[in-house]
Write a protein that holds these residues in place. Structure first.
Motif, PDB file in Angstrom:
ATOM      1  N   ALA A   1      11.797  30.556  34.947  1.00  0.00           N
ATOM      2  CA  ALA A   1      13.117  30.716  35.562  1.00  0.00           C
ATOM      3  C   ALA A   1      13.296  29.881  36.824  1.00  0.00           C
ATOM      4  CB  ALA A   1      13.363  32.186  35.892  1.00  0.00           C
ATOM      5  N   PHE A   2      12.241  29.619  37.558  1.00  0.00           N
ATOM      6  CA  PHE A   2      12.393  28.971  38.858  1.00  0.00           C
ATOM      7  C   PHE A   2      12.961  27.562  38.770  1.00  0.00           C
ATOM      8  CE2 PHE A   2      10.715  32.455  41.003  1.00  0.00           C
ATOM      9  CZ  PHE A   2      10.928  32.253  42.349  1.00  0.00           C
ATOM     10  N   HIS A   3      12.790  26.900  37.657  1.00  0.00           N
ATOM     11  CA  HIS A   3      13.369  25.564  37.535  1.00  0.00           C
ATOM     12  C   HIS A   3      14.892  25.613  37.435  1.00  0.00           C
ATOM     13  CE1 HIS A   3      12.586  26.883  33.408  1.00  0.00           C
ATOM     14  NE2 HIS A   3      13.604  26.126  33.054  1.00  0.00           N
ATOM     15  N   HIS A   4      15.461  26.799  37.255  1.00  0.00           N
ATOM     16  CA  HIS A   4      16.923  26.956  37.242  1.00  0.00           C
ATOM     17  C   HIS A   4      17.482  27.166  38.650  1.00  0.00           C
ATOM     18  CE1 HIS A   4      17.296  27.058  32.914  1.00  0.00           C
ATOM     19  NE2 HIS A   4      16.315  27.944  32.855  1.00  0.00           N
ATOM     20  N   ILE A   5      16.629  27.464  39.611  1.00  0.00           N
ATOM     21  CA  ILE A   5      17.077  27.686  40.990  1.00  0.00           C
ATOM     22  C   ILE A   5      17.223  26.338  41.674  1.00  0.00           C
ATOM     23  CG2 ILE A   5      16.517  28.741  43.220  1.00  0.00           C
ATOM     24  CD1 ILE A   5      14.849  30.823  41.648  1.00  0.00           C
TER      25      ILE A   5
END
Length: 136
Positions: free
Chosen positions: A83-87
């Motif tokens: 998920a962090f690559h979407h932040i």
């Protein structure tokens, strides 16, 4: 990753960017009896899907990682799967600050994620898979 995160009976887990709730559901058996898995996501349709298909010890909350609606030290473990690559990069410092805030002292944060390329030269330009772990 579910076993590797170190969660056990009675633990309170936060799943950042829970999406469909798949990972939260995989974690749920590990925290029985007495534990909870709370998933956050900024997508109401994903949260609705997760809520309908997850065990009773899972709950889902509309939120972004950069503004967590929880008290200091509310969680024993924080996880985030892909998920962090979407932040956006500009929100990463605030998101990490919030994650550290809601973790109890000596808690664990683990986040395998697909990294954004930092360079257009070399292997990093193709993207990588990395695991971030931090202890508070």
């Amino acid at each position: 990753m579910a076993r590797a995160c170190g969660a056990g009976p009675g633990d309170r887990i936060l799943d950042v960017g829970c999406g469909t709730g798949y990972f939260a559901s995989r974690l749920a058996p590990q925290i029985l009896p007495g534990g909870t898995v709370t998933g956050i996501d900024p997508s109401p349709p994903m949260l609705a899907y997760a809520d309908k298909r997850s065990p009773a010890q899972c709950r889902f909350v509309f939120a972004g990682a950069e503004d967590l609606p929880f008290a200091d030290g509310d969680f024993d473990v924080v996880v985030s799967s892909l998920a962090f690559h979407h932040i956006p990069d500009t929100l990463w410092p605030q998101a990490m600050s919030e994650i550290m805030r809601v973790l109890r002292p000596a808690a664990l944060c683990s986040s395998p994620t697909s990294a954004r390329p930092r360079s257009t030269v070399g292997p990093a330009s193709a993207g990588t898979h990395r695991s971030r772990a931090c202890s508070r």
